[in-house]
Motif scaffolding. Structure first.
Motif, PDB file in Angstrom:
ATOM      1  N   THR A 137     106.141   2.359  42.433  1.00 56.34           N
ATOM      2  CA  THR A 137     105.507   2.307  41.118  1.00 56.34           C
ATOM      3  C   THR A 137     106.388   1.571  40.118  1.00 56.34           C
ATOM      4  N   THR A 138     107.684   1.818  40.149  1.00 51.86           N
ATOM      5  CA  THR A 138     108.595   1.127  39.232  1.00 51.86           C
ATOM      6  C   THR A 138     108.560  -0.368  39.460  1.00 51.86           C
ATOM      7  N   LEU A 139     108.675  -0.786  40.719  1.00 54.59           N
ATOM      8  CA  LEU A 139     108.644  -2.221  41.009  1.00 54.59           C
ATOM      9  C   LEU A 139     107.311  -2.847  40.613  1.00 54.59           C
ATOM     10  N   ALA A 140     106.220  -2.174  40.933  1.00 57.80           N
ATOM     11  CA  ALA A 140     104.896  -2.719  40.619  1.00 57.80           C
ATOM     12  C   ALA A 140     104.692  -2.842  39.110  1.00 57.80           C
ATOM     13  N   LEU A 141     105.057  -1.818  38.358  1.00 57.04           N
ATOM     14  CA  LEU A 141     104.865  -1.877  36.907  1.00 57.04           C
ATOM     15  C   LEU A 141     105.780  -2.897  36.248  1.00 57.04           C
ATOM     16  N   LEU A 142     107.018  -3.006  36.712  1.00 56.25           N
ATOM     17  CA  LEU A 142     107.914  -4.011  36.143  1.00 56.25           C
ATOM     18  C   LEU A 142     107.423  -5.426  36.430  1.00 56.25           C
ATOM     19  N   LEU A 143     106.909  -5.652  37.636  1.00 55.71           N
ATOM     20  CA  LEU A 143     106.386  -6.990  37.957  1.00 55.71           C
ATOM     21  C   LEU A 143     105.054  -7.257  37.254  1.00 55.71           C
ATOM     22  N   LEU A 144     104.250  -6.235  37.090  1.00 58.60           N
ATOM     23  CA  LEU A 144     102.942  -6.404  36.469  1.00 58.60           C
ATOM     24  C   LEU A 144     103.052  -6.676  34.967  1.00 58.60           C
ATOM     25  N   PHE A 145     103.876  -5.908  34.270  1.00 59.34           N
ATOM     26  CA  PHE A 145     103.981  -6.060  32.814  1.00 59.34           C
ATOM     27  C   PHE A 145     105.070  -7.032  32.394  1.00 59.34           C
ATOM     28  N   ARG A 146     105.978  -7.391  33.281  1.00 57.87           N
ATOM     29  CA  ARG A 146     107.075  -8.326  33.000  1.00 57.87           C
ATOM     30  C   ARG A 146     107.814  -7.951  31.717  1.00 57.87           C
ATOM     31  N   THR A 147     108.124  -6.701  31.603  1.00 59.57           N
ATOM     32  CA  THR A 147     108.808  -6.225  30.404  1.00 59.57           C
ATOM     33  C   THR A 147     110.307  -6.474  30.515  1.00 59.57           C
ATOM     34  N   GLU A 148     110.909  -6.786  29.381  1.00 66.84           N
ATOM     35  CA  GLU A 148     112.358  -7.007  29.339  1.00 66.84           C
ATOM     36  C   GLU A 148     113.023  -6.135  28.291  1.00 66.84           C
ATOM     37  N   SER A 149     112.249  -5.463  27.463  1.00 64.55           N
ATOM     38  CA  SER A 149     112.823  -4.630  26.410  1.00 64.55           C
ATOM     39  C   SER A 149     113.247  -3.277  26.997  1.00 64.55           C
ATOM     40  N   GLY A 150     114.174  -2.652  26.333  1.00 69.08           N
ATOM     41  CA  GLY A 150     114.663  -1.350  26.783  1.00 69.08           C
ATOM     42  C   GLY A 150     113.599  -0.272  26.709  1.00 69.08           C
ATOM     43  N   ILE A 151     112.773  -0.329  25.691  1.00 64.43           N
ATOM     44  CA  ILE A 151     111.714   0.662  25.540  1.00 64.43           C
ATOM     45  C   ILE A 151     110.667   0.494  26.641  1.00 64.43           C
ATOM     46  N   GLY A 152     110.341  -0.742  26.997  1.00 62.63           N
ATOM     47  CA  GLY A 152     109.364  -0.995  28.060  1.00 62.63           C
ATOM     48  C   GLY A 152     109.871  -0.508  29.416  1.00 62.63           C
ATOM     49  N   VAL A 153     111.137  -0.767  29.690  1.00 63.69           N
ATOM     50  CA  VAL A 153     111.720  -0.318  30.959  1.00 63.69           C
ATOM     51  C   VAL A 153     111.773   1.210  31.003  1.00 63.69           C
ATOM     52  N   ALA A 154     112.108   1.841  29.871  1.00 65.72           N
ATOM     53  CA  ALA A 154     112.137   3.305  29.812  1.00 65.72           C
ATOM     54  C   ALA A 154     110.733   3.878  30.019  1.00 65.72           C
ATOM     55  N   ALA A 155     109.727   3.246  29.443  1.00 65.61           N
ATOM     56  CA  ALA A 155     108.351   3.719  29.610  1.00 65.61           C
ATOM     57  C   ALA A 155     107.909   3.578  31.070  1.00 65.61           C
TER      58      ALA A 155
END
Length: 105
Positions: free
Chosen positions: A19-37
């Motif tokens: 789930t972590t890998l899929a969400l990080l690749l899907l949303f392409r977030t780079e902010s700390g708040i996005g990664v924490a979410a």
């Protein structure tokens, strides 16, 4: 509360990682708040998967039906009554439960 099984650990951990890998690749977030979410969401989903995984059923007194051993003992008892035997001879030693260590090497 029962202890978690190995299957619950495995499925929960795999869910968190995937789930972590899929969400990080899907949303392409780079902010700390996005990664924490994403991390929080993945942990919550992994916990949900681990908790919802069915627990193994234990056979015993709380079971609804008879176990195979109890059923076989009942058949033997009725068979002995049919030939006129009054009582069964007890076994030489009690059987050790399967979940206890035998202390033998």
């Amino acid at each position: 509360m029962p202890r978690p099984t190995a299957a619950q650990f495995a499925y929960g951990s795999a869910t968190v990682v995937v789930t972590t890998l899929a969400l990080l690749l899907l949303f392409r977030t780079e902010s700390g708040i996005g990664v924490a979410a994403v991390g929080t969401t993945a942990l919550a989903l992994g916990l949900l998967v681990a908790v919802r995984l069915p627990l193994p059923r234990h056979r015993g007194a709380e079971g609804a039906g008879q176990t195979a051993t109890a059923h076989a003992a009942a058949r033997t008892h009725h068979a002995l009554e049919g030939i006129g035997a009054r009582e069964r001879v007890p076994a030489g030693r009690p059987a050790a439960p399967a979940d206890e260590h035998s202390l033998r090497r």
